[in-house]
Design a protein around this motif. Structure first.
Motif, PDB file in Angstrom:
ATOM      1  N   GLY A  73       0.903  -0.838  -0.084  1.00 51.07           N
ATOM      2  CA  GLY A  73       0.248  -0.578   0.021  1.00 51.07           C
ATOM      3  C   GLY A  73       0.678   0.985  -0.365  1.00 51.07           C
ATOM      4  N   PHE A  74       1.046   1.941  -1.015  1.00 50.56           N
ATOM      5  CA  PHE A  74       1.502   3.200  -1.101  1.00 50.56           C
ATOM      6  C   PHE A  74       1.214   4.664  -1.217  1.00 50.56           C
ATOM      7  N   THR A  75      -0.210   4.281  -1.250  1.00 48.54           N
ATOM      8  CA  THR A  75      -1.056   5.477  -1.997  1.00 48.54           C
ATOM      9  C   THR A  75      -2.579   5.443  -1.356  1.00 48.54           C
ATOM     10  N   PRO A  76      -2.981   6.277  -1.091  1.00 50.15           N
ATOM     11  CA  PRO A  76      -4.621   6.459  -0.441  1.00 50.15           C
ATOM     12  C   PRO A  76      -4.958   5.140  -1.409  1.00 50.15           C
ATOM     13  N   ASP A  77      -5.582   5.354  -2.854  1.00 47.02           N
ATOM     14  CA  ASP A  77      -5.782   4.814  -3.448  1.00 47.02           C
ATOM     15  C   ASP A  77      -5.631   3.039  -3.745  1.00 47.02           C
ATOM     16  N   ASP A  78      -4.315   2.739  -3.214  1.00 43.81           N
ATOM     17  CA  ASP A  78      -4.401   1.660  -2.833  1.00 43.81           C
ATOM     18  C   ASP A  78      -4.746   0.924  -1.898  1.00 43.81           C
ATOM     19  N   VAL A  79      -5.480   1.424  -0.422  1.00 45.77           N
ATOM     20  CA  VAL A  79      -5.933   1.132   0.367  1.00 45.77           C
ATOM     21  C   VAL A  79      -7.323   1.690   0.885  1.00 45.77           C
ATOM     22  N   ARG A  80      -7.826   2.413   0.205  1.00 44.00           N
ATOM     23  CA  ARG A  80      -9.430   3.175  -0.046  1.00 44.00           C
ATOM     24  C   ARG A  80     -10.185   2.080  -0.267  1.00 44.00           C
ATOM     25  N   ILE A 111      13.110   8.604  19.188  1.00 40.06           N
ATOM     26  CA  ILE A 111      11.738   9.220  18.340  1.00 40.06           C
ATOM     27  C   ILE A 111      10.950   7.213  19.290  1.00 40.06           C
ATOM     28  N   THR A 112       9.653   7.586  19.233  1.00 42.13           N
ATOM     29  CA  THR A 112       9.248   7.015  19.340  1.00 42.13           C
ATOM     30  C   THR A 112       7.663   7.157  18.605  1.00 42.13           C
ATOM     31  N   GLU A 113       6.857   6.282  18.428  1.00 44.88           N
ATOM     32  CA  GLU A 113       5.768   6.030  17.596  1.00 44.88           C
ATOM     33  C   GLU A 113       4.855   7.483  17.627  1.00 44.88           C
ATOM     34  N   SER A 114       4.821   8.231  18.679  1.00 43.82           N
ATOM     35  CA  SER A 114       3.584   9.905  18.620  1.00 43.82           C
ATOM     36  C   SER A 114       5.115  10.660  18.308  1.00 43.82           C
ATOM     37  N   SER A 115       5.974  10.185  17.643  1.00 40.95           N
ATOM     38  CA  SER A 115       6.847  11.706  16.834  1.00 40.95           C
ATOM     39  C   SER A 115       6.039  11.905  15.872  1.00 40.95           C
ATOM     40  N   PRO A 116       6.333  12.917  15.564  1.00 40.90           N
ATOM     41  CA  PRO A 116       5.639  13.992  15.068  1.00 40.90           C
ATOM     42  C   PRO A 116       5.701  13.443  13.723  1.00 40.90           C
ATOM     43  N   ARG A 117       4.507  13.598  12.246  1.00 35.67           N
ATOM     44  CA  ARG A 117       4.745  12.827  11.237  1.00 35.67           C
ATOM     45  C   ARG A 117       4.409  14.364  10.364  1.00 35.67           C
ATOM     46  N   ARG A 118       5.728  13.690   9.393  1.00 40.45           N
ATOM     47  CA  ARG A 118       5.647  15.071   8.298  1.00 40.45           C
ATOM     48  C   ARG A 118       6.552  14.812   7.866  1.00 40.45           C
ATOM     49  N   GLN A 119       6.151  15.376   6.428  1.00 37.93           N
ATOM     50  CA  GLN A 119       7.442  14.863   5.407  1.00 37.93           C
ATOM     51  C   GLN A 119       6.795  15.558   4.182  1.00 37.93           C
ATOM     52  N   PRO A 120       7.374  16.775   3.615  1.00 35.71           N
ATOM     53  CA  PRO A 120       6.533  17.471   2.630  1.00 35.71           C
ATOM     54  C   PRO A 120       7.558  17.488   1.081  1.00 35.71           C
ATOM     55  N   HIS A 121       9.150  16.255   0.887  1.00 30.36           N
ATOM     56  CA  HIS A 121      10.126  16.348   0.251  1.00 30.36           C
ATOM     57  C   HIS A 121       9.787  14.751  -0.394  1.00 30.36           C
ATOM     58  N   PHE A 122       9.492  14.019   0.333  1.00 34.14           N
ATOM     59  CA  PHE A 122      10.222  12.855  -0.426  1.00 34.14           C
ATOM     60  C   PHE A 122       8.636  12.257  -0.694  1.00 34.14           C
ATOM     61  N   GLY A 123       8.128  12.379  -1.645  1.00 28.21           N
ATOM     62  CA  GLY A 123       6.891  11.215  -2.417  1.00 28.21           C
ATOM     63  C   GLY A 123       6.306  10.217  -1.986  1.00 28.21           C
ATOM     64  N   TYR A 124       7.312   9.168  -1.650  1.00 29.13           N
ATOM     65  CA  TYR A 124       6.774   8.126  -0.810  1.00 29.13           C
ATOM     66  C   TYR A 124       6.374   8.024   0.456  1.00 29.13           C
ATOM     67  N   ALA A 125       7.333   8.693   1.548  1.00 29.84           N
ATOM     68  CA  ALA A 125       6.967   8.813   2.586  1.00 29.84           C
ATOM     69  C   ALA A 125       5.370   9.899   3.199  1.00 29.84           C
ATOM     70  N   ARG A 126       5.788  10.790   2.096  1.00 30.38           N
ATOM     71  CA  ARG A 126       4.608  11.857   2.251  1.00 30.38           C
ATOM     72  C   ARG A 126       2.949  10.963   1.451  1.00 30.38           C
ATOM     73  N   ASP A 127       2.856   9.882   0.398  1.00 28.65           N
ATOM     74  CA  ASP A 127       1.935   9.157   0.331  1.00 28.65           C
ATOM     75  C   ASP A 127       1.599   7.898   1.176  1.00 28.65           C
TER      76      ASP A 127
END
Length: 323
Positions: A73-80, A111-127
């Protein structure tokens, strides 16, 4: 326990399937084509496009599973469509995400599971973040039995876990300097695929993991210099020559590395594994990187076709050293 892998024929999925079968699970994998890595003995294989909900439903028929693991599952459409497809069919739905979802630089280590999620650059991580948010909404609104698993930098004998790959090994064996980004002291973590599998499989069918995200990492701490030195030792090089250059200067001559250096490898990544150890009591990594590096070099030395030097990268290293 009946386990369904959507995809899972790659490096870590194959290791997880072997571990699950060894622990007595009934494992089925669904792939669109024949897997490059042959499935472990005892694994049942089905053919279907896992991103086509109708084709997947047809392939599965009326089967139900204790755990469904989505490796692809790499994009929202893959799991919708999976909320509807697996509602009532799966006791647990495990989404394989990535620790690359955490913003760089991380504002607070470890880093813990509640560390901030933010990735404006890498498309893979952003998706991947978008997928996580979509599935978390299904959990909150409808009780979709979600577990998010985040691997980090995972390797096995087929992977040289530095950007320069075999080019670095060849240069070290020839007594030539290898360029390491920064000053070589930023902190990193590597996990062998066997250790990932040992930590991951006990999460399947684990009711305490539903509604949770889990970083499945070894927790071992290495600097980039230590990673290169362990590879050198495994390659039989006693005194490798490491030279340090800034990420910016490397990116000038190796533009393909710009994003990964700027937004990933230059930052220290240190993990708190408390949640993983609480969910999988007694887990501790068994494969040190020294041992893993020896496995990597033994594999490459046994397969000459893998030992390919990137001539452009080799020249770029020389240019960085001359500068």
């Amino acid at each position: 326990m009946r386990v369904l892998f959507l995809g899972g024929a790659g490096m870590i999925g194959s290791a997880a399937a072997r571990e699950a079968v060894a622990r007595g699970a009934d494992v089925t994998i669904v792939t669109r084509s024949a897997p490059v890595r042959p499935p472990a003995e005892g694994v049942r294989s089905l053919r279907a496009d896992v991103r086509d909900a109708a084709a997947l439903a047809s392939a599965l028929g009326g089967e139900e599973f204790d755990a469904v693991v989505n490796w692809v599952g790499f994009t929202p459409d893959d799991v919708r469509d999976h909320r509807e497809l697996f509602a009532g069919r799966a006791g647990q739905y495990v989404f394989i995400s990535t620790c690359s979802v955490f913003g760089r630089p991380v504002p607070l280590l470890p880093i813990t599971e509640s560390s901030p999620r933010r990735q404006p650059h890498f498309g893979y991580a952003r998706d991947k973040i978008a997928c996580e948010l979509l599935l978390e909404e299904a959990y909150r609104e409808a009780g979709f039995p979600l577990t998010i698993v985040r691997p980090f930098h995972t390797y096995d004998r087929t992977v040289i876990p530095v950007l320069a790959g075999w080019t670095a090994i060849e240069r070290m064996r020839a007594g030539r300097p290898v360029v390491v980004h920064g000053d070589g002291t930023s902190l990193w973590s590597l996990t062998h695929s066997r250790d990932f599998a040992r930590a991951f499989v006990p999460l399947l069918g684990n009711g305490q993991a539903i509604g949770e995200s889990v970083n499945v990492v070894s927790g071992a701490i290495l600097t980039w210099d230590q990673i290169h030195l362990a590879l050198a030792a495994a390659a039989g090089v006693r005194e490798p020559v490491l030279r340090h250059r800034s990420s910016e200067s490397i990116a000038e001559l190796v533009p393909g590395w710009r994003d990964v250096l700027e937004h990933d490898f230059r930052h220290s990544m240190l993990f708190d594994t408390s949640k993983l150890r609480a969910l999988v009591p007694g887990f501790a990594p068994e494969v040190s990187f020294a041992q893993g590096a020896r496995e990597v070099l033994a594999h490459y030395d046994a397969h000459p076709g893998l030992r390919v030097v990137d001539e452009d990268l080799d020249r770029a290293f020389d240019g960085l050293l001359e500068a």
